[in-house]
Design a protein around this motif. Structure first.
Motif, PDB file in Angstrom:
ATOM      1  N   PRO A 230      21.057 112.005  38.528  1.00  0.00           N
ATOM      2  CA  PRO A 230      20.396 110.764  38.935  1.00  0.00           C
ATOM      3  C   PRO A 230      21.389 109.762  39.523  1.00  0.00           C
ATOM      4  CG  PRO A 230      19.676 111.458  36.755  1.00  0.00           C
ATOM      5  CD  PRO A 230      20.810 112.354  37.128  1.00  0.00           C
ATOM      6  N   LYS A 231      20.871 108.908  40.393  1.00  0.00           N
ATOM      7  CA  LYS A 231      21.718 107.914  41.043  1.00  0.00           C
ATOM      8  C   LYS A 231      22.269 106.915  40.030  1.00  0.00           C
ATOM      9  CE  LYS A 231      19.374 108.132  45.527  1.00  0.00           C
ATOM     10  NZ  LYS A 231      18.614 107.379  46.552  1.00  0.00           N
ATOM     11  N   ARG A 232      23.484 106.460  40.307  1.00  0.00           N
ATOM     12  CA  ARG A 232      24.113 105.449  39.464  1.00  0.00           C
ATOM     13  C   ARG A 232      24.269 104.163  40.271  1.00  0.00           C
ATOM     14  NH1 ARG A 232      29.391 107.600  36.527  1.00  0.00           N
ATOM     15  NH2 ARG A 232      29.110 105.536  35.605  1.00  0.00           N
ATOM     16  N   GLN A 233      24.261 103.059  39.585  1.00  0.00           N
ATOM     17  CA  GLN A 233      24.381 101.769  40.253  1.00  0.00           C
ATOM     18  C   GLN A 233      25.854 101.403  40.427  1.00  0.00           C
ATOM     19  OE1 GLN A 233      22.325  98.565  38.361  1.00  0.00           O
ATOM     20  NE2 GLN A 233      22.603  97.163  40.060  1.00  0.00           N
ATOM     21  N   ALA A 234      26.176 100.907  41.603  1.00  0.00           N
ATOM     22  CA  ALA A 234      27.540 100.444  41.875  1.00  0.00           C
ATOM     23  C   ALA A 234      27.696  99.009  41.397  1.00  0.00           C
ATOM     24  CB  ALA A 234      27.836 100.538  43.371  1.00  0.00           C
ATOM     25  N   ALA A 235      28.811  98.728  40.755  1.00  0.00           N
ATOM     26  CA  ALA A 235      29.106  97.377  40.269  1.00  0.00           C
ATOM     27  C   ALA A 235      30.405  96.906  40.896  1.00  0.00           C
ATOM     28  CB  ALA A 235      29.215  97.370  38.748  1.00  0.00           C
ATOM     29  N   PHE A 236      30.448  95.649  41.317  1.00  0.00           N
ATOM     30  CA  PHE A 236      31.659  95.113  41.950  1.00  0.00           C
ATOM     31  C   PHE A 236      32.838  95.184  40.980  1.00  0.00           C
ATOM     32  CE2 PHE A 236      28.465  93.064  44.673  1.00  0.00           C
ATOM     33  CZ  PHE A 236      29.029  93.294  45.921  1.00  0.00           C
ATOM     34  N   ARG A 237      34.008  95.501  41.525  1.00  0.00           N
ATOM     35  CA  ARG A 237      35.241  95.541  40.739  1.00  0.00           C
ATOM     36  C   ARG A 237      36.211  94.488  41.272  1.00  0.00           C
ATOM     37  NH1 ARG A 237      35.229 101.311  42.159  1.00  0.00           N
ATOM     38  NH2 ARG A 237      34.254 102.543  40.513  1.00  0.00           N
TER      39      ARG A 237
END
Length: 802
Positions: A230-237
């Protein structure tokens, strides 16, 4: 000599006891004899020029009934030879005659370095064994296909005309002409029949739909991506420490990139927070991304790293450092490769696998590389670019136009290049500046100043101080004439590299600081009033950095413009773009008062420009698209919206309907209607717009003049040419919307289409989507141009694109 002879005897006896390498070696000799006989009897070895197929090995074996007969005879002969060799291996060591034969054999082997001979034989044997297995598979597949055709299970194997697979007929034609160009096709069962072509193109690659009569235990490779996790959400780093570790060490180029990443870390963090607020924390898919920096690999020669501390070009390293940082900050799963070995490891392809394509799914959603990396994938990987090319993004400094990218078209029409012919969607090429709308604008970043820093710069500017853009002494040769004029008004500073003695090309009145570290160069630019270019290097990052630090950039005008047709530097590059000055972006998108472009050969014009610069005051300026936030915004939009793996069917008006009508009913009114206060037409508001990115709300359709490209036509109207919209205007409805009178409407393969001739009243539509081109132009035709609006300070994105 006695020791060597003894070692040779031992080695020979061991080989005669085990005998496996020699048995396989003899089989290899027989196999190559077989290939020679097959060539004489009807089989063939063929070699094609580079580019005829996506693979690098250029041989194939074809055989018929006669060849199989020869194979049986050769097999019988080999069996006799092997029996005699087996008998020889059983001889007793005490035999005087055999001992003398062994001494003679060991003496001969000693002359050929016996320690390496066995290894070579074993390597040859392994290759021959692999080839024998492949030949057996070829023959088996051929017999299976023959039975299928005879039994009628495959039908007539007609080439399907499926709008979901628009490239299928063209790929079948390609296979008919060139399937013999590589043994990998035969390895996968291709035998020259249309049935085998369709099986290959639907099950190994993905250009054709699955065949109903086939056993589909394994789905086409294109659709294996759907079974992923399943797709994962990208979070700003905002923490860049992991990225810095991934970049690695050991080269000055890598050290330069890491210093740049650290220096801009705070600005990237601030930009990430701003963009997060702008996007309102909406869902962003996290992508698995491989970045392969081909030009820095040892396999490509890596000519850049040794020159980092000697005044060499840094523009590519600046851009790659910023690309890596942007991808990391956006929160994607990133892998970085700086060698072919690392590339093989990340892709899961063992060394020496050969040129046959991967049969499993690609382990990455996206691959960012350059032209060197593309060539390395083609030569060293089991990665078929035809199969996985939709995932690739090519960082391309100067751009690649469709006419040079399309291999067959470029070859037929004389668009010669050292870099093109890859048959990608032109938007997969990503440039340093937005000079070619056919490509995607990737860019880089410059340091952004806060208000306090800007005020400080304006207070400390030295009005009579100029810095010359030229780190290599060769750039100064022949420039003393206009430098003398500059010296009348300003103190001239240089940053020319030298080891022991001052370069003689640099005039004595120039204060040369030598090659400066980046932070010291920034301090020098913050004091200077003028940053002056010599005409080379073209389109580098330094002028933007100077303008951002409050300098006026003075550059030479090129008359006539430089291009691949008249200038050695551009010769062989895959573009016909005409460069009117050293830095066309600065000239066109920034302009006065920050940028002045003059004829350096005109003494009075040059003198007047210097006097104007002394009187002019400017504030530091940086276009939004070259800030960290601007680059993050742009790269985010590309990753989330650009999709080159899903086939784009041609626009069919019959498939559209008006809101409230039965789906699929043919529309009766115009699709394109005049826009208020404009010569362009737009999509009719009462017709449902197909899903697209950029959205069709941004489309502005207009007509160019004869000899004018769509780049020019759109720019003059205040728009940007958008190649993604060509498929919606490549039809008769668009011609009617523009009130073009056509007596004849043809469909052709030509990079200036869609277009029409006013004189002949002939209209032409584009047959090959790879040739949709904003850059194409012809003095005989007026072009249909799909323009779009754009966000302020961000020409890569339309107003509704984010």
């Amino acid at each position: 000599m006695i020791t060597g002879s003894t070692d040779g005897k031992i080695m020979v006896r061991r080989c005669l006891v085990t005998f496996k390498p020699f048995r396989i070696f003899v089989v290899g000799i027989g196999f190559f004899s077989l290939c020679f006989l097959m060539t004489s009897l009807g089989g063939q070895f063929s070699a094609k020029r580079l580019g005829d197929s996506p693979f690098t090995i250029r041989a194939e074996v074809l055989g018929g009934v006669e060849s199989r007969g020869v194979l049986r005879k050769i097999s019988d002969m080999l069996e006799v030879i092997l029996k005699r060799m087996d008998s020889l291996s059983k001889l007793d060591n005490t035999s005087t005659t055999d001992a003398r034969r062994l001494d003679e054999l060991s003496s001969a082997i000693n002359r050929f370095q016996p320690a390496g001979l066995v290894e070579r034989i074993q390597a040859i044997a392994q290759n021959v064994s692999n080839m024998a297995i492949r030949v057996e598979q070829i023959l088996q597949n051929s017999m299976v296909q023959g039975r299928a055709v005879r039994d009628g299970t495959s039908g007539q194997c007609e080439v399907p005309r499926d709008p979901q697979f628009p490239e299928c007929p063209g790929k079948v034609d390609w296979m008919r002409a060139r399937w013999t160009s590589d043994p990998c096709y035969a390895f996968y069962g291709v035998d020259g029949s249309d049935c085998s072509f369709l099986i290959y193109l639907s099950e190994v690659e993905w250009f054709c739909p699955p065949l109903a009569w086939r056993n589909h235990s394994s789905p086409p490779t294109q659709h294996t991506q759907q079974t992923k996790a399943p797709k994962r959400q990208a979070a700003f780093r905002t923490d860049l420490s992991v990225l810095l570790d991934q970049v690695g060490t050991g080269k000055e180029s890598l050290s330069f990139m890491k210093r740049r990443i650290r220096r801009l870390a705070q600005q990237w963090a601030t930009a990430a927070n701003r963009l997060d607020v702008k996007l309102e924390q909406r869902w962003r898919d996290q992508k698995k991304i491989l970045v392969h920096v081909g030009f820095l690999t040892e396999e490509s020669g890596d000519v850049f790293s040794p020159k980092v501390l000697k005044g060499g070009p840094l523009g590519e390293m600046v851009q790659w450092a910023d690309i890596l940082t942007a991808l990391h900050v956006l929160g994607h799963n990133l892998k970085i490769s700086m060698s072919v070995k690392e590339l093989q490891g990340f892709l899961g392809v063992p060394p020496g696998r050969g040129s046959c394509p991967l049969t499993g799914p690609l382990p990455f959603d996206l691959i960012y590389t350059d032209y060197h990396g593309l060539q390395q994938m083609k030569q060293h990987m089991g990665l078929s670019l035809r199969k996985h090319k939709c995932h690739i993004r090519v960082i391309d400094t100067f751009g690649t136009e469709p006419a040079y990218n399309h291999e067959e078209y470029a070859t037929l029409h004389g668009y010669r290049t050292n870099w093109g012919y890859w048959n990608l969607n032109a938007r997969q090429y990503m440039t340093m500046f937005p000079h070619t709308p056919d490509n995607s604008f990737m860019g880089f970043v410059s340091e952004e100043l806060n208000e306090t820093e800007k005020r400080s710069i304006q207070q400390n500017k030295v009005n009579n101080m100029a810095v010359v853009y030229g780190k290599e002494a060769s750039m100064w040769k022949g420039k003393e004439g206009f430098l003398q004029i500059l010296h009348r008004y300003m103190e001239v500073h240089g940053t020319v590299y030298y080891e022991t003695q001052r370069p003689p090309e640099v005039p004595a009145f120039v204060k040369n600081h030598g090659l400066l570290p980046q932070h010291e160069l920034q301090q020098l630019l913050r004091k200077a009033k003028l940053f002056i270019g010599f005409g080379f290097p073209y389109e580098g990052p330094a002028p933007l950095e100077a303008i951002a630090n409050g300098c006026i950039f003075l550059q030479p005008k090129f008359q006539p413009p430089h291009s691949s047709l008249n200038h050695e530097f551009f010769r062989g590059k895959p573009t016909s773009r005409e460069v009117s000055s050293q830095h066309p972006y600065a000239e066109q998108y920034i302009g006065r008062p920050h940028v002045m472009t003059v004829d350096y050969n005109n003494t009075s014009e040059f003198d007047s420009a210097i006097r104007e610069i002394v009187r002019t005051k400017v504030e530091p300026y940086l276009p939004y698209e070259y800030t960290c936030e601007g680059m993050l915004e742009r790269v985010h939009a590309y990753i989330q919206h650009q999709d080159f793996c899903t086939p784009e069917p041609s626009y069919l008006p019959a498939n559209l309907s008006r809101p409230g009508s039965a789906g699929g009913n043919r529309i009766t009114g115009p699709l394109f209607v005049p826009l208020p206060n404009s010569t362009a037409v737009g999509w009719a508001s009462n017709v449902t717009a197909p899903s697209a990115w950029p959205p069709l709300s941004s489309l502005r359709l207009l007509v160019s003049q004869e000899g004018q490209s769509c780049v020019e036509a759109c720019n003059l109207a205040g728009f940007i040419c958008e190649p993604a919209h060509f498929r919606f205007i490549n039809n008769k409805e668009a011609l009617r919307g523009l009130e073009v009178q056509c007596e004849v409407v043809d469909s052709e393969i030509n990079h200036i289409l869609p277009a029409f001739s006013v004189v002949r009243r002939e209209c032409g539509l584009q047959r090959d989507p790879l040739l949709f081109s904003c850059a194409g132009h012809s003095p005989k035709y007026r072009r249909l141009c799909p323009c779009r609006d754009f966000r302020r300070g961000q020409v890569a994105l339309c107003r509704d694109c984010l």
